[in-house]
Design an enzyme around this catalytic site. Sequence first.
Site, PDB file in Angstrom:
ATOM      1  N   ASP A   1     -32.432 -54.185 -19.639  1.00 25.57           N
ATOM      2  CA  ASP A   1     -31.224 -53.785 -18.936  1.00 25.57           C
ATOM      3  C   ASP A   1     -30.245 -53.074 -19.866  1.00 25.57           C
ATOM      4  O   ASP A   1     -29.636 -53.714 -20.725  1.00 25.57           O
ATOM      5  CB  ASP A   1     -30.556 -55.021 -18.318  1.00 25.57           C
ATOM      6  CG  ASP A   1     -29.264 -54.684 -17.588  1.00 25.57           C
ATOM      7  OD1 ASP A   1     -29.151 -53.537 -17.098  1.00 25.57           O
ATOM      8  OD2 ASP A   1     -28.382 -55.542 -17.522  1.00 25.57           O
TER       9      ASP A   1
ATOM     10  N   ASP B   1     -28.496 -46.505 -16.141  1.00 32.22           N
ATOM     11  CA  ASP B   1     -28.782 -47.941 -16.155  1.00 32.22           C
ATOM     12  C   ASP B   1     -30.228 -48.231 -15.801  1.00 32.22           C
ATOM     13  O   ASP B   1     -30.655 -48.017 -14.663  1.00 32.22           O
ATOM     14  CB  ASP B   1     -27.846 -48.655 -15.170  1.00 32.22           C
ATOM     15  CG  ASP B   1     -28.085 -50.159 -15.140  1.00 32.22           C
ATOM     16  OD1 ASP B   1     -28.581 -50.701 -16.143  1.00 32.22           O
ATOM     17  OD2 ASP B   1     -27.778 -50.789 -14.123  1.00 32.22           O
TER      18      ASP B   1
END
Length: 408
Positions: free
Chosen positions: A75, A262
């Site tokens: 992440d 992201d």
Amino acid sequence: DLHHRFSDTVKRWWPDKGTFDYYTALADHDRILHGRHLNQTLTFYEGNATISAGSLHYALVSLGTPNVTFLVALDTGSDLFWVPCDCKQCAPDIEFNIYSPNRSSTSKRVPCSNKLCQSKCTGASNCPYTVAYMSANTSSSGILIEDVMYLTTEDEAVDAQIVFGCGQVQSGLFLDGAAPNGLFGLGMGKTSVPSILSTAGLTADSFSMCFGQDGLGRIIFGDKGSLDQEETPFNPRPLYNVSVTGLRVGTSTDTNFSAIVDSGTSLTSLADPAYTHLSESFNSQVQDNRDPKIPFEYCYYINPNENSTMIPNVSLTMKGGGQFSVFVPIAVVAQYVYCLAVVKSSDLNIIGQNFMTGHRIVFDREKSVLGWKKFDCYDVENSTTLPLNPRNSSPAAAVGPNSYTPEA
């Protein structure tokens, strides 16, 4: 005879797809095949392969002594790396490993006086942590631990001392199958693993992720990409935020906006006016009939009698002029049905995994730039890296309208 490694002939020697043993075997195979070609960068000892499952990309990480292996979600939208540990509330029916500081001879509890402790505690007591994520009621909490994470260069193993979260209590989507074996934060903060590795002088302050259309990918620490890649500067914000100066759909070009890049978000989400421009321009150029019954806003029915269908090209013009092509802007959600794989957002613009598919993305924190290049994740290419000790077709993402978005 030649056989693909997932053919029926070979399957008898491979674990069942989707199991922990399957991912371990896959990473071991790739480490043997590609590891000898890497420059002086660092990868996980278990291999640099990443695997798309659901809405996230995962990698195998080994911690502690004796080492314990975890399948962690990657992440770029958050900082802290944590794994399930001495669980009070973790994902139910978990079949993966659980970490325990008491079972590792190299484990140390991080005191409040440690510079990586961000809690308001004092003295020599254990440093607690709590990270709340953007997804509703989703969080992880526990204490910080220092232990060994096993990495490798082309030539030798590297035992890196890192700080991570002993995740004792998880909530929200972490209890529903998202990142059940831990979350590997790759953000800009000082607690992220890329920051710890570069501070220790083990790598350059940069890393790359490659997102393949088959759902497989790569992650390499210290990779600064190649001289011919496109680049755009990061905006001065805590996340990997970039400026988009143009959004092109077929022959239509308009709008500018900033967006977060992201890896923890499967489907790109855009707020108005960018979303309306993209969706309406896309819709005006698609020749197939729209299907209003699908949860996505813009979905289309392919005539089974047609040999092919025309999908408008989508690309982003980044600050500095670099062109970021979106190779797979759609998601095939049913037989003869495809959708524009973009979700409407109320505020944030997020470039998710589906827009990054087909690229090697370089997060160069030293130069404060995002780099990208069209890339086959199985190709090996020379990259600009630092030595070990610098001081001497369908998108891989899940096709659902609700993406897991774990930025802290």
